[in-house]
Design a protein around this motif. Structure first.
Motif: not given
Length: 255
Positions: A97-99, A134-138, A147-149
């Motif tokens: 979602d962040v990406a 990708r499915g893990r909360p930030l 940082q990579r996200v």
């Protein structure tokens, strides 16, 4: 003008009552990687924010030949991508979602993500090696993973120009190297990258260096030029020395 990504003229900016940028003018070439370096307090991050239109300033900035002040916000957001220091996102958002936030300039108001949006996000997360979580909360990610996200979010915009402030923060050496290789791939594909870096040896891998001190640009030139090396050593009071080793220019402590 087709060879120019950003053309800044007479940029002045204040933080509070203190003027921190003093009439800076510079031209940043298109399809090149330019690194901005200098000692603490030189105004590097402030300059990058001014170039991104994120900070009030006097003077003018043109992006890809267009005055930024006259560009629609959505148009500017499609052409210029930003990665800042210590950026925060809601910890309960997943990495995916962040990406996906990077795709907002391409989406109609309240429209769901398109197939092109999903494809761009997957490319960005894979490029930063963040696809597996990708499915893990930030909030469950380490500093380097986070940082990579955030970097993936910037890449997902697929902008022509990317501005990155301390993009290597929290990254371990292998992933710093991955970032370097990724930037070179972006430039090879015609993108423009402008970075602020404290890691001088990494900054020297760029095409051009902008050296700053006390709110002014003291030198701009190719990273392989002897004049650039002298300017770099001088702005750090000759506490570092630039050496050529294994085909690369490196900045080492002068002991």
């Amino acid at each position: 003008m087709e060879c120019i990504a950003i053309d800044a003229r007479r940029i002045c900016a204040k933080l509070g009552n203190d003027e921190v940028l003093h009439g800076i003018s510079l031209v940043l070439p298109r399809a090149r990687w330019t690194s901005i370096v200098g000692p603490n307090g030189a105004g590097k991050s402030t300059l990058l924010k001014a170039l991104a239109g994120l900070l009030p300033h006097s003077g003018t900035v043109a992006l890809l030949g267009q005055p930024m002040a006259k560009m629609r916000g959505r148009d500017r957001a499609r052409q210029l991508s930003w990665l800042g220091q210590n950026e925060s996102s809601a910890d309960d958002l997943t990495a995916y979602d962040v990406a996906m936030l990077g795709r907002l300039p391409h989406q109609a108001w309240l429209a769901p993500p398109s197939a092109a949006d999903h494809a761009a996000v997957e490319r960005a997360l894979r490029a930063t090696q963040a696809w597996d979580w990708r499915g893990r909360p930030l909030g469950q990610l380490s500093g380097g993973e986070r940082q990579r996200v955030l970097l993936a979010r910037a890449l997902a915009v697929e902008a022509e120009v990317l501005l990155m402030d301390e993009p290597l923060a929290n990254l371990d050496p292998p992933h710093q190297t991955d970032w370097l290789l990724m930037v070179r791939d972006l430039v090879a594909s015609g993108k423009t990258v402008v970075s602020v870096l404290h890691e001088i040896s990494f900054a020297l891998q760029a095409d051009e260096l902008v050296v700053m001190d006390k709110g002014r640009v003291t030198h701009q030139g190719a990273c392989v030029d002897a004049a650039t090396h002298r300017a770099l050593e001088g702005v750090f009071d000759h506490r570092i020395a630039v050496h050529h080793l294994a085909g690369q220019w490196l900045a080492l402590p002068r002991i």
